[in-house]
Design a protein around this motif. Sequence first.
Motif, PDB file in Angstrom:
ATOM      1  N   ASN A  38      -1.750  -1.370  -3.267  1.00 38.47           N
ATOM      2  CA  ASN A  38      -3.134  -0.942  -2.760  1.00 38.47           C
ATOM      3  C   ASN A  38      -2.688   0.196  -1.840  1.00 38.47           C
ATOM      4  O   ASN A  38      -3.771   0.417  -1.019  1.00 38.47           O
ATOM      5  CB  ASN A  38      -3.463  -2.198  -2.241  1.00 38.47           C
ATOM      6  N   LYS A  39      -1.594   0.858  -1.724  1.00 42.11           N
ATOM      7  CA  LYS A  39      -1.605   2.114  -0.736  1.00 42.11           C
ATOM      8  C   LYS A  39      -0.867   1.652   0.574  1.00 42.11           C
ATOM      9  O   LYS A  39      -0.555   2.426   1.378  1.00 42.11           O
ATOM     10  CB  LYS A  39      -2.529   3.113  -0.786  1.00 42.11           C
ATOM     11  N   LYS A  40      -0.936   0.394   1.030  1.00 43.00           N
ATOM     12  CA  LYS A  40      -0.395  -0.144   2.100  1.00 43.00           C
ATOM     13  C   LYS A  40       0.554  -1.178   1.920  1.00 43.00           C
ATOM     14  O   LYS A  40       1.403  -1.162   3.070  1.00 43.00           O
ATOM     15  CB  LYS A  40      -1.749  -0.670   3.027  1.00 43.00           C
ATOM     16  N   SER A  41       0.522  -1.922   0.657  1.00 43.45           N
ATOM     17  CA  SER A  41       1.683  -2.755   0.502  1.00 43.45           C
ATOM     18  C   SER A  41       1.716  -2.942  -0.858  1.00 43.45           C
ATOM     19  O   SER A  41       0.846  -2.456  -1.949  1.00 43.45           O
ATOM     20  CB  SER A  41       1.129  -4.077   1.238  1.00 43.45           C
ATOM     21  N   LYS A  46      -3.441   3.342  -6.300  1.00 47.76           N
ATOM     22  CA  LYS A  46      -3.606   1.804  -6.577  1.00 47.76           C
ATOM     23  C   LYS A  46      -3.554   1.294  -7.915  1.00 47.76           C
ATOM     24  O   LYS A  46      -3.874   1.864  -9.136  1.00 47.76           O
ATOM     25  CB  LYS A  46      -4.943   1.423  -6.009  1.00 47.76           C
ATOM     26  N   TYR A  47      -2.816   0.224  -8.110  1.00 46.43           N
ATOM     27  CA  TYR A  47      -2.671  -0.558  -9.293  1.00 46.43           C
ATOM     28  C   TYR A  47      -2.582  -2.126  -9.071  1.00 46.43           C
ATOM     29  O   TYR A  47      -2.060  -2.455  -8.228  1.00 46.43           O
ATOM     30  CB  TYR A  47      -1.576   0.027 -10.263  1.00 46.43           C
ATOM     31  N   LEU A  48      -3.124  -2.756 -10.247  1.00 47.45           N
ATOM     32  CA  LEU A  48      -3.271  -4.353 -10.083  1.00 47.45           C
ATOM     33  C   LEU A  48      -2.448  -4.762 -11.463  1.00 47.45           C
ATOM     34  O   LEU A  48      -2.757  -4.362 -12.469  1.00 47.45           O
ATOM     35  CB  LEU A  48      -4.713  -4.762 -10.260  1.00 47.45           C
ATOM     36  N   GLY A  49      -1.511  -5.692 -10.856  1.00 46.06           N
ATOM     37  CA  GLY A  49      -0.508  -6.168 -11.865  1.00 46.06           C
ATOM     38  C   GLY A  49      -0.947  -7.949 -12.014  1.00 46.06           C
ATOM     39  O   GLY A  49      -1.401  -8.447 -11.092  1.00 46.06           O
ATOM     40  N   LEU A  50      -1.261  -8.018 -13.247  1.00 47.13           N
ATOM     41  CA  LEU A  50      -1.990  -9.542 -13.536  1.00 47.13           C
ATOM     42  C   LEU A  50      -0.743 -10.245 -14.297  1.00 47.13           C
ATOM     43  O   LEU A  50      -0.241  -9.954 -15.343  1.00 47.13           O
ATOM     44  CB  LEU A  50      -3.051  -9.589 -14.406  1.00 47.13           C
TER      45      LEU A  50
END
Length: 143
Positions: free
Chosen positions: A35-38, A23-27
């Motif tokens: 998120n492993k699903k989308s 998982k990774y979050l882009g800001l």
Amino acid sequence: EISNFSKKGYFSKHNSNYWKGEKYLGLGPSAHSFNKKSRQWNVKNNNKYIQHIHKKELCMEMEKITEIQKYNEYILTNLRTIWGVNNKFVKHSFSSFLVKNLYFLTKKWIKSGHICKKNEILTLSKKGKFIADAISSDLFYVE
């Protein structure tokens, strides 16, 4: 990863998460998240992005990832790394038809010396790295 290098112990945490399917979050504008699903990506336009933030709204697009997309992405990204494709992970994470697909298609690449198999891990040999994209695309499952 084939196109990057680092000293041992100094791998990029961001890139490693991407290559390992974590998982990774882009800001911020144009940033991507997973998120492993989308997979989601924020609007590119700075003004639109800021306007939506002020309204406490999200301004992004989203794509749900199918099992076949996850499998193909796993093959593409992991085959290009020193960690390789883990057959045990594939067996536990994907449908039996995808496991059989990988087993069947890797035979010729192992025989030709382009893929090395050691302890259920598939990695590209030195000559395999020169045609990594061709090998990866051959291992994909295409409906």
